[in-house]
Scaffold this motif. Structure first.
Motif, PDB file in Angstrom:
ATOM      1  N   GLY A  22      32.500  14.638  45.067  1.00 51.64           N
ATOM      2  CA  GLY A  22      33.337  15.650  44.864  1.00 51.64           C
ATOM      3  C   GLY A  22      34.524  15.540  44.638  1.00 51.64           C
ATOM      4  N   ASN A  23      34.885  14.604  45.029  1.00 51.82           N
ATOM      5  CA  ASN A  23      36.562  14.392  44.727  1.00 51.82           C
ATOM      6  C   ASN A  23      36.624  14.539  43.442  1.00 51.82           C
ATOM      7  OD1 ASN A  23      35.641  13.037  47.456  1.00 51.82           O
ATOM      8  ND2 ASN A  23      38.281  13.081  47.649  1.00 51.82           N
ATOM      9  N   LEU A  24      37.736  15.534  42.735  1.00 49.67           N
ATOM     10  CA  LEU A  24      38.055  15.783  41.220  1.00 49.67           C
ATOM     11  C   LEU A  24      38.737  14.687  40.306  1.00 49.67           C
ATOM     12  CD1 LEU A  24      37.418  17.994  39.732  1.00 49.67           C
ATOM     13  CD2 LEU A  24      39.685  18.927  39.642  1.00 49.67           C
ATOM     14  N   ILE A  25      39.726  14.503  41.643  1.00 48.03           N
ATOM     15  CA  ILE A  25      40.707  12.684  41.084  1.00 48.03           C
ATOM     16  C   ILE A  25      40.790  11.586  42.213  1.00 48.03           C
ATOM     17  CG2 ILE A  25      42.138  14.424  39.929  1.00 48.03           C
ATOM     18  CD1 ILE A  25      44.442  13.926  41.966  1.00 48.03           C
ATOM     19  N   THR A  26      40.650  11.209  41.210  1.00 48.79           N
ATOM     20  CA  THR A  26      40.623   9.968  42.008  1.00 48.79           C
ATOM     21  C   THR A  26      41.655   8.920  42.810  1.00 48.79           C
ATOM     22  OG1 THR A  26      38.216   8.689  40.524  1.00 48.79           O
ATOM     23  CG2 THR A  26      39.779   7.074  42.046  1.00 48.79           C
ATOM     24  N   VAL A  27      43.462   9.555  42.092  1.00 53.89           N
ATOM     25  CA  VAL A  27      44.169   8.643  42.951  1.00 53.89           C
ATOM     26  C   VAL A  27      45.303   9.814  42.991  1.00 53.89           C
ATOM     27  CG1 VAL A  27      46.072   7.256  42.349  1.00 53.89           C
ATOM     28  CG2 VAL A  27      43.564   6.156  41.697  1.00 53.89           C
ATOM     29  N   PRO A  28      45.621  10.444  44.362  1.00 56.03           N
ATOM     30  CA  PRO A  28      46.586  11.964  44.355  1.00 56.03           C
ATOM     31  C   PRO A  28      47.536  11.882  43.647  1.00 56.03           C
ATOM     32  CG  PRO A  28      44.800  10.821  46.481  1.00 56.03           C
ATOM     33  CD  PRO A  28      44.997  10.038  45.511  1.00 56.03           C
ATOM     34  N   ASP A  29      47.977  10.732  44.117  1.00 53.48           N
ATOM     35  CA  ASP A  29      49.747  10.495  43.516  1.00 53.48           C
ATOM     36  C   ASP A  29      49.767  10.234  41.575  1.00 53.48           C
ATOM     37  OD1 ASP A  29      50.470  10.363  46.287  1.00 53.48           O
ATOM     38  OD2 ASP A  29      50.202   8.223  45.709  1.00 53.48           O
ATOM     39  N   ASN A  30      48.837  10.133  41.308  1.00 48.50           N
ATOM     40  CA  ASN A  30      48.970  10.220  39.031  1.00 48.50           C
ATOM     41  C   ASN A  30      48.632  11.264  38.910  1.00 48.50           C
ATOM     42  OD1 ASN A  30      47.696   7.688  38.849  1.00 48.50           O
ATOM     43  ND2 ASN A  30      45.403   8.201  38.274  1.00 48.50           N
ATOM     44  N   PRO A  31      50.127  11.534  38.406  1.00 47.85           N
ATOM     45  CA  PRO A  31      50.548  12.260  37.604  1.00 47.85           C
ATOM     46  C   PRO A  31      49.402  13.467  36.592  1.00 47.85           C
ATOM     47  CG  PRO A  31      51.661  11.276  36.098  1.00 47.85           C
ATOM     48  CD  PRO A  31      50.402  10.536  37.339  1.00 47.85           C
ATOM     49  N   THR A  32      49.388  14.763  36.486  1.00 45.90           N
ATOM     50  CA  THR A  32      48.325  15.522  35.732  1.00 45.90           C
ATOM     51  C   THR A  32      49.622  16.313  34.505  1.00 45.90           C
ATOM     52  OG1 THR A  32      47.634  16.709  37.975  1.00 45.90           O
ATOM     53  CG2 THR A  32      47.247  17.745  34.970  1.00 45.90           C
ATOM     54  N   GLU A  33      49.043  16.205  33.853  1.00 44.35           N
ATOM     55  CA  GLU A  33      49.009  16.187  32.070  1.00 44.35           C
ATOM     56  C   GLU A  33      48.590  17.660  31.504  1.00 44.35           C
ATOM     57  OE1 GLU A  33      48.681  12.671  29.980  1.00 44.35           O
ATOM     58  OE2 GLU A  33      50.932  11.742  31.186  1.00 44.35           O
ATOM     59  N   THR A  34      49.106  17.814  30.737  1.00 45.03           N
ATOM     60  CA  THR A  34      48.394  19.606  29.954  1.00 45.03           C
ATOM     61  C   THR A  34      48.877  19.395  29.044  1.00 45.03           C
ATOM     62  OG1 THR A  34      50.183  21.073  31.398  1.00 45.03           O
ATOM     63  CG2 THR A  34      48.073  20.798  32.063  1.00 45.03           C
ATOM     64  N   ILE A  35      47.972  19.855  27.387  1.00 45.56           N
ATOM     65  CA  ILE A  35      48.785  20.776  26.636  1.00 45.56           C
ATOM     66  C   ILE A  35      47.693  21.585  25.904  1.00 45.56           C
ATOM     67  CG2 ILE A  35      46.850  19.259  25.583  1.00 45.56           C
ATOM     68  CD1 ILE A  35      49.374  18.819  23.289  1.00 45.56           C
ATOM     69  N   ARG A  36      48.059  22.851  26.048  1.00 44.55           N
ATOM     70  CA  ARG A  36      47.578  24.157  24.644  1.00 44.55           C
ATOM     71  C   ARG A  36      48.210  24.716  24.186  1.00 44.55           C
ATOM     72  NH1 ARG A  36      47.976  29.706  25.756  1.00 44.55           N
ATOM     73  NH2 ARG A  36      46.137  31.131  26.232  1.00 44.55           N
ATOM     74  N   MET A  53      43.631  19.022  30.348  1.00 47.72           N
ATOM     75  CA  MET A  53      44.593  18.590  31.617  1.00 47.72           C
ATOM     76  C   MET A  53      43.714  17.514  31.694  1.00 47.72           C
ATOM     77  SD  MET A  53      43.639  20.408  35.593  1.00 47.72           S
ATOM     78  CE  MET A  53      45.163  21.236  34.869  1.00 47.72           C
ATOM     79  N   VAL A  54      44.284  16.372  32.004  1.00 50.27           N
ATOM     80  CA  VAL A  54      44.301  14.839  32.183  1.00 50.27           C
ATOM     81  C   VAL A  54      44.964  14.378  33.540  1.00 50.27           C
ATOM     82  CG1 VAL A  54      44.116  12.641  31.049  1.00 50.27           C
ATOM     83  CG2 VAL A  54      43.931  14.843  29.617  1.00 50.27           C
ATOM     84  N   ASN A  55      44.158  13.867  34.297  1.00 54.12           N
ATOM     85  CA  ASN A  55      45.085  13.598  35.405  1.00 54.12           C
ATOM     86  C   ASN A  55      43.666  11.734  35.782  1.00 54.12           C
ATOM     87  OD1 ASN A  55      44.512  12.266  38.041  1.00 54.12           O
ATOM     88  ND2 ASN A  55      46.422  13.695  38.294  1.00 54.12           N
ATOM     89  N   GLY A  56      44.267  10.892  35.228  1.00 51.82           N
ATOM     90  CA  GLY A  56      43.327   9.601  35.251  1.00 51.82           C
ATOM     91  C   GLY A  56      42.043   9.772  34.326  1.00 51.82           C
ATOM     92  N   ASP A  57      40.892   9.364  35.397  1.00 54.19           N
ATOM     93  CA  ASP A  57      39.733   9.139  34.519  1.00 54.19           C
ATOM     94  C   ASP A  57      39.117  10.671  34.990  1.00 54.19           C
ATOM     95  OD1 ASP A  57      38.807  10.122  37.611  1.00 54.19           O
ATOM     96  OD2 ASP A  57      38.105   8.475  37.385  1.00 54.19           O
ATOM     97  N   GLU A 111      34.487  10.379  34.653  1.00 51.77           N
ATOM     98  CA  GLU A 111      33.658   8.631  34.437  1.00 51.77           C
ATOM     99  C   GLU A 111      33.072   8.340  35.573  1.00 51.77           C
ATOM    100  OE1 GLU A 111      34.844   5.463  31.578  1.00 51.77           O
ATOM    101  OE2 GLU A 111      36.012   5.789  32.510  1.00 51.77           O
ATOM    102  N   PHE A 112      31.951   8.372  34.971  1.00 51.28           N
ATOM    103  CA  PHE A 112      30.962   7.180  35.998  1.00 51.28           C
ATOM    104  C   PHE A 112      30.519   8.262  37.257  1.00 51.28           C
ATOM    105  CE2 PHE A 112      33.011   4.210  33.730  1.00 51.28           C
ATOM    106  CZ  PHE A 112      32.120   3.533  33.026  1.00 51.28           C
ATOM    107  N   VAL A 113      30.757   9.884  37.178  1.00 47.38           N
ATOM    108  CA  VAL A 113      30.405  10.210  38.532  1.00 47.38           C
ATOM    109  C   VAL A 113      29.808  11.466  38.347  1.00 47.38           C
ATOM    110  CG1 VAL A 113      31.375  11.717  40.624  1.00 47.38           C
ATOM    111  CG2 VAL A 113      32.593   9.570  40.144  1.00 47.38           C
TER     112      VAL A 113
END
Length: 388
Positions: free
Chosen positions: A234-248, A269-273, A301-303
């Motif tokens: 269930g890890n929400l993101i794969t790479v902890p150091d990736n930046p998270t980008e948001t738009i609203r 909200m996007v972070n990696g996959d 993706e794939f999870v």
């Protein structure tokens, strides 16, 4: 003055979670969330207009009952100190409830929240905002504190918000159980974005026109990396150091044309996959009746994929009173590998009321039906909310 401080300090000793704004109030008043709150999505610290609205919108006024102590707390002329240099507020919520997960669950009284807000405006273009929540962290990604600085060069130029705070996504609902930031799991629901979620980052916010709000941000992902659902997969993101980008983006067509009050928009909200998207619309039918709908979907993706929908109606027959009915469906599909998937459905229906009986005092009864993979049940709950 001393009585007010003592009451607020005592309430701040029970915090476990965050109170959110009420989107119905935006429809009732025709105002954007930022007209009452320091955040463009609502929730948290209130500005002077929001503080006074909390007093004026109630069914009864303290003066009618000669409640001198409460009236002292509600005095409009005492919102800030040192000519606006310092202001504070609080949210306290107490709930009585039984768990849906077992038939013989005992009714409990839970101190859901007590948050202390501090803000300062040393200059017209500069606002400092902070929040502290006392109590154990219950949800992954939940934080005890947040703080930010807001730079606003003028009413018509974009603002810059920086610090450790909750990214601007979706609608910050008063009910933390909704399927906008939770997903269906085998025993009910589980949080993707926790109450009091906060992340280090920067946002650019534009509210230069009455009918449009746009925000975009880039954040760290340390808090997001703490979020897990469905155990080890269930890890929400794969790479902890990736930046998270948001738009609203949110549109208020009623502030542009002479039509009934309503607003609609979307956020991402996007972070990696991993991505999370919220689409929402709120529309008043009359001054007393409004409808709303939200669609939320996320994908890793794939999870895992989630597809959630919420629809509801609210009605306000008297000053300070709102009745509502909401229905929700959450669908989560998990990939087990080699083309094998499993699905979980959760359904909710909630009949609720909000009664702002006195300034800064709100009562919230509800009756909830829930149908999850492991159980089907109905429960009633009651909340007491004090806010200042």
């Amino acid at each position: 003055m001393l009585l007010r401080f003592v009451i607020i300090f005592i309430f701040s000793l029970f915090s476990t979670s965050e109170i959110f704004a009420t989107p119905e109030l935006a429809l009732m008043t025709g105002n954007r969330c930022s007209e009452c709150h320091l955040s463009v999505t609502g929730g948290g610290a209130r500005n002077e207009f929001g503080w006074q609205f909390g007093s004026d919108a109630s069914t009864y006024r303290p003066a009618k009952f000669s409640m001198e102590d409460i009236y002292e707390i509600c005095d409009k002329n005492d919102y800030s100190y040192l000519d606006g240099l310092f202001a504070f507020g609080t949210d306290f919520r107490l709930q009585t409830i039984r768990s849906h997960k077992t038939e013989d669950a005992e009714r409990r009284i839970i101190p859901m929240q007590a948050a202390l807000y501090l803000s300062s405006q040393p200059a017209e273009w500069l606002l400092l905002d902070g929040q502290y929540n006392v109590g154990p962290k219950i949800f992954p990604g939940q934080k005890e504190w947040s703080a930010s600085v807001l730079i606003r060069p003028s009413d018509y130029l974009p603002m810059i918000k920086a610090g450790f705070f909750q990214p601007t996504i979706g609608i910050r609902e008063c009910d933390m159980t909704q399927f906008d930031r939770r997903i269906a799991v085998q025993d009910g629901t589980e949080s993707l974005i926790a109450p009091n979620f906060a992340e280090a980052g920067v946002e650019v916010i534009y509210e230069g026109t009455e009918w449009l709000t746009v925000s975009a941000g880039i954040f760290d992902s340390r808090s997001l990396s703490e979020v897990k659902v469905f155990g080890s997969i269930g890890n929400l993101i794969t790479v902890p150091d990736n930046p998270t980008e948001t738009i609203r983006i949110v549109f208020w067509p009623a502030l542009l044309w002479d039509i009934p009050v309503g607003y609609f928009g979307a956020s991402g909200m996007v972070n990696g996959d991993f991505y999370l998207t919220n689409i929402f619309a709120y529309q008043s039918i009359t001054d007393l009746l409004s409808v709303y709908a939200q669609y939320s979907f996320s994908d890793k993706e794939f999870v895992r994929e989630t597809r959630n929908i919420t629809a509801g109606v609210s009605y306000s027959p008297w000053a300070g009173v709102i009745f509502g009915l909401r229905g929700e469906k959450g669908l989560t599909e998990i990939s087990l590998g080699q083309g094998v998937n499993t699905k979980f459905d959760t359904y909710q229906a909630v009949l609720y009321a909000t009664w702002m009986i006195l300034p800064y005092i709100e009562l919230r009864p509800e009756y909830r039906y829930m149908n999850a993979y492991e159980y089907e049940s109905t429960r009633w709950a009651f909340q007491f909310h004090f806010y200042y």
